[in-house]
Design a protein around this motif. Structure first.
Motif, short mmCIF file in Angstrom:
data_model
loop_
_atom_site.label_atom_id
_atom_site.label_comp_id
_atom_site.label_asym_id
_atom_site.label_seq_id
_atom_site.Cartn_x
_atom_site.Cartn_y
_atom_site.Cartn_z
N MET A 170 38.83 53.02 37.71
CA MET A 170 39.08 52.14 38.89
C MET A 170 38.28 51.64 39.53
O MET A 170 39.53 50.93 40.11
N ASP A 214 44.27 48.42 40.80
CA ASP A 214 43.39 49.61 41.82
C ASP A 214 45.15 50.73 41.28
O ASP A 214 45.22 51.28 42.68
N ALA A 231 37.67 49.22 37.18
CA ALA A 231 38.18 48.92 35.78
C ALA A 231 39.78 48.30 36.07
O ALA A 231 39.95 46.49 35.49
N CYS A 232 40.42 49.10 36.63
CA CYS A 232 41.78 48.57 36.62
C CYS A 232 41.95 47.06 37.80
O CYS A 232 41.97 47.61 38.70
N PRO A 233 42.95 47.16 36.68
CA PRO A 233 42.38 45.05 37.90
C PRO A 233 44.10 45.50 39.12
O PRO A 233 43.97 44.41 40.09
#
Ligand code: SF4
Ligand code: SF4
Ligand code: SF4
Lengths: 344, 404
Positions: free
Chosen positions: A182, A188, A184-186
């Motif tokens: 969560m 969101d 790392a996900c650009p």
């Protein structure tokens, strides 16, 4: 008891928050949680992962080209049927479709607040006001299915997979629940079942892997009557997107969002206003997220495998030398009759 | 037989007192405070296990990591670096005059790691799957994977380094001999392993270039974390030394204040150099990303507080203290530096993370999160005291003195 107290706290916090923002009571009612935040026990991610494993074991040949969805935000009418269809298909908490369709006409609605995905909600439609003509622009949000996903590279038990079809799938059966994906996900996207004590999962949109591998289209795409969503092969849709920009001068910003963002994504967006005005971040760059940590990981491994050994032996050499010295000094001090035994 | 175990228990565990006397001797104010913290912390732990993270924390989908990662892991591990710094100094650079500090340093590292991992278990959604990490499902591209393995290895290393004290206590001469030899090697590997994961903790945030405030984000994050772990480790040695020398005074039979002060000043010098290097790198970093404009924003002011008040200031104080051979000032600055490292880790993990969100959506810890963290700190302190009171940590075991 715990949850009710929690809810109470949340409510008070939100009342404080909404008065601060001056937004509506409905938004507040929504923020109270809504079933999608409290949702637990989602089965869609597990189910899709299983399908992937089965297909891999059966050696089903990959499609000639990955699939893509093109979202044309100029066509979206904000009916939120895609949200309903997604909930329905993935067995997430749902409401009658009428309530979704009504939002767009309500004076106070869920659109008053910019929303994000949650444990029981893989996609949401947000409303922004156009800087061009003051009209509303509706933007669907879900997993972008990155070509090189940040979530995938960050997971320390390797629970994500980019399939040849284009979907990025998650395997809840190995996830430890660290929630690094969560971070790392650009975009969101991955959400977490915070209200599950024993078996909380990370959940996200699967690009309806279970439908597209059966020759269908994603549930959200199927229900969209405004032609805002289009499913197809990647190259075809990229061409179509650029064609639309070319053929309608002045209508679109000359950019296909997702073509190059963080190394390219399997969902693409068209817009009439700059993308950062409709909640699609333009500051995330073109570098795939995995690349941001690759150099460092490489450096550490190199250091530990190659660089460390001379260090170890150098150190050992130093130690044995120091030892000898200490011994020698001991001997001399004994000879001189000095006692510093308390230190050595 | 029963009798001999009984005396063993009395000698080793109850410090030679009868159970009754032992319990009575433990009724005092510090223990009462510890008991309060402890029961609050344990209560939250149980609550968390029964009801999950949702009701226990303020974490949300926008803030997947809060105080438990920020404080228990990022701060905890940085402050548990004494073993790294002192291990290097004593064993790699052969600075034998510091070996008095080595055992307390190793003990605090050991306890720091063990209980950081313990606290982590409450943050992980499916803590019971942690063995997957070691035995099977490997995410080689993940920095967290690297950290997980390094924690695992480093805890074993700390155990080995600490075990001679344990075997002295148990009077197992052969084992002690063997592990003393192992400990040297463990220290060397420890330096490599600890350096790797201290920097990797900063590396965790490399994947969030768009989420961390530009003043804190940098490709140099791992270097910053490693360097600050070095001065965090040194200042923790100073801090712990200051506290233990007050509290455990009577254990230090051969205590030589002048010698101790001069060692403290030496540590201050080392910390000052690390702080200066860190400060200069930080300035280069701002220049490299051309982030000057951000300094004149609220986040910028906060950044300046961190960098001027808790990096530059301690660096200058250390320097002046070393010059004037002022051990007291070194001790004070040690506290200041440690506090600065706490601030830095919390800034990265909580304040600068998702900085663009409006204040109303930002994360702040719930009381229960604070209670659990305090509970863990209390456990560490209690264990530290328990061990120091029983084993040869601050002094040398009379029967084994010659071994050094
Ligand atoms: S959008 Fe986020 S969750 Fe989806 S594939 Fe990309 S990194 Fe993963
Ligand atoms: S929360 Fe689960 S899926 Fe996400 S990184 Fe951690 S282990 Fe992987
Ligand atoms: S692709 Fe499927 S899972 Fe994803 S948003 Fe659409 S309906 Fe939901």
């Amino acid at each position: 008891m715990g949850i009710s107290r929690r809810e109470f706290l949340k409510r008070t916090a939100t009342i404080a928050g909404t008065t601060l923002l001056g937004s509506s009571a409905i938004a507040h009612a929504y923020e109270k949680g809504g079933p999608s935040i409290f949702s637990t026990g989602n089965t869609a991610n597990r189910k899709n992962w299983k399908i992937w494993v089965e297909r891999k074991e059966a050696r089903v040949p990959p499609p000639e080209e990955p699939y893509t969805v093109l979202v044309d935000t100029t066509k979206c009418i904000g009916c939120r049927r895609c949200e309903w269809a997604c909930n329905e298909w993935n067995k997430n908490p749902n409401r009658p479709i009428k309530e979704f369709e009504a939002s767009v006409h309500q004076e106070k609605s869920v659109f008053d607040k910019v929303r994000r995905t949650h444990a029981g909600e893989f996609t949401v439609v947000n409303r922004y006001i156009s800087s061009k003509d003051g009209k509303p622009i509706y933007v669907k949000k879900q997993c972008m299915h990155c070509e090189e996903p940040g979530c995938l590279s960050s997971c320390f038990v390797d629970s994500f997979k980019k399939t040849p079809e284009g979907s990025v799938l998650h395997n809840p059966a190995v996830c430890i629940g660290c929630r690094y994906c969560m971070i790392a996900c650009p975009f969101d996207i991955p959400a977490y079942e915070y209200y599950e004590a024993l078996n909380p999962q990370v959940t996200k949109c699967t690009m309806c892997y279970d439908r597209i591998t059966e020759g269908g289209v994603p549930a959200c795409v199927e229900i969209c009557t405004a032609e805002a969503l289009r499913f197809g092969k990647m190259s075809e849709l990229i061409n179509l997107a650029h064609e639309r920009i070319r053929n309608n001068p002045g209508k679109y910003v000359d950019h296909v969002y997702g073509e190059h963002e963080v190394g390219g994504t399997s969902w693409l967006y068209l817009s009439s206003v700059p993308f950062d005005e409709i909640g699609l971040r333009t500051d995330i760059g073109k570098t795939p997220i995995p690349k941001t940590s690759k150099g460092f990981l490489f450096a550490v491994k190199m250091f530990e495998i190659v660089g460390a050994w001379p260090l170890v032996f150098g150190a050992y050499y130093a130690i044995s030398k120091a030892r000898k010295k200490v011994k020698a000094s001991h001997e001399t001090s004994v000879q001189k009759g000095e006692g510093h035994g308390e230190k050595h | 037989m029963a009798k001999s175990t009984n005396t063993w228990f009395r000698e080793k565990i109850l410090l030679g007192m009868t159970p009754r006397d032992y319990i009575i001797s433990n009724f005092n104010v510090p223990n009462l405070i510890a008991a309060i913290f402890l029961s609050a912390g344990v209560g939250v732990m149980i609550y968390r296990l029964l009801f999950g993270l949702g009701p226990t924390t303020n974490l949300s989908d926008n803030y997947p990591w809060g105080l438990w990662i920020g404080f228990d892991i990022l701060v905890g591990i940085a402050l548990a670096a004494p073993g790294l710094t002192l291990g290097t100094a004593v064993h790699l650079f052969g600075m034998k005059e510091y070996h008095h500090f080595a055992r307390p340093a190793i003990l605090s590292s050991l306890l720091g790691y063990v209980f950081a991992i313990y606290a982590l278990m409450f943050d992980l959604g499916r803590y019971y799957r942690v063995p997957y990490l070691i035995g099977g499902s490997w995410g080689f591209t993940s920095i967290l994977f690297l950290i997980g393995w390094h924690f695992f290895l480093y805890t074993i290393i700390c155990l080995i380094e600490w075990s001679p004290a344990l075997f002295e206590w148990l009077n197992l001469r052969k084992l002690r001999e063997f592990f003393t030899k192992m400990a040297v090697w463990a220290t060397i590997f420890g330096v490599i392993i600890a350096g790797g994961h201290q920097s990797a903790l900063g590396g965790l945030y490399l994947v969030a270039p768009a989420k961390l405030h530009p003043l804190w984000y940098s490709t140099l994050l791992p270097v910053f974390f490693l360097l600050s772990a070095v001065f965090a480790g040194i200042s923790m040695v100073i801090v712990e030394g200051t506290i233990t020398h007050r509290v455990f005074r009577r254990q230090l039979k051969h205590f030589d204040p002048a010698e101790y002060d001069s060692r403290t000043i030496g540590l201050g010098m080392a910390a000052a150099s690390a702080l200066f290097i860190y400060f200069i790198l930080k300035i280069f970093d701002i220049a490299h990303y051309n982030n000057w404009a951000y300094l004149n924003t609220p986040y910028g002011y906060w950044y300046l507080v961190e960098i001027l008040g808790f990096v530059l200031l301690p660096a200058l104080l250390f320097t002046s203290a070393v010059r004037n051979r002022n051990a007291k000032l070194v001790r004070f600055t040690g506290f200041l530096t440690a506090f600065g490292v706490i601030l830095n880790r919390l800034n990265v993990c909580i304040i600068a993370y998702n900085w663009y969100l409006p204040t109303s959506q930002k994360y702040y810890p719930l009381w229960s999160e604070v209670a659990l963290s305090l509970g863990v700190v209390t456990i560490i302190v209690l264990f530290y005291r328990f061990i120091v009171n029983r084993m040869a940590i601050l002094y040398e075991h009379p029967e084994y003195e010659s071994a050094h």
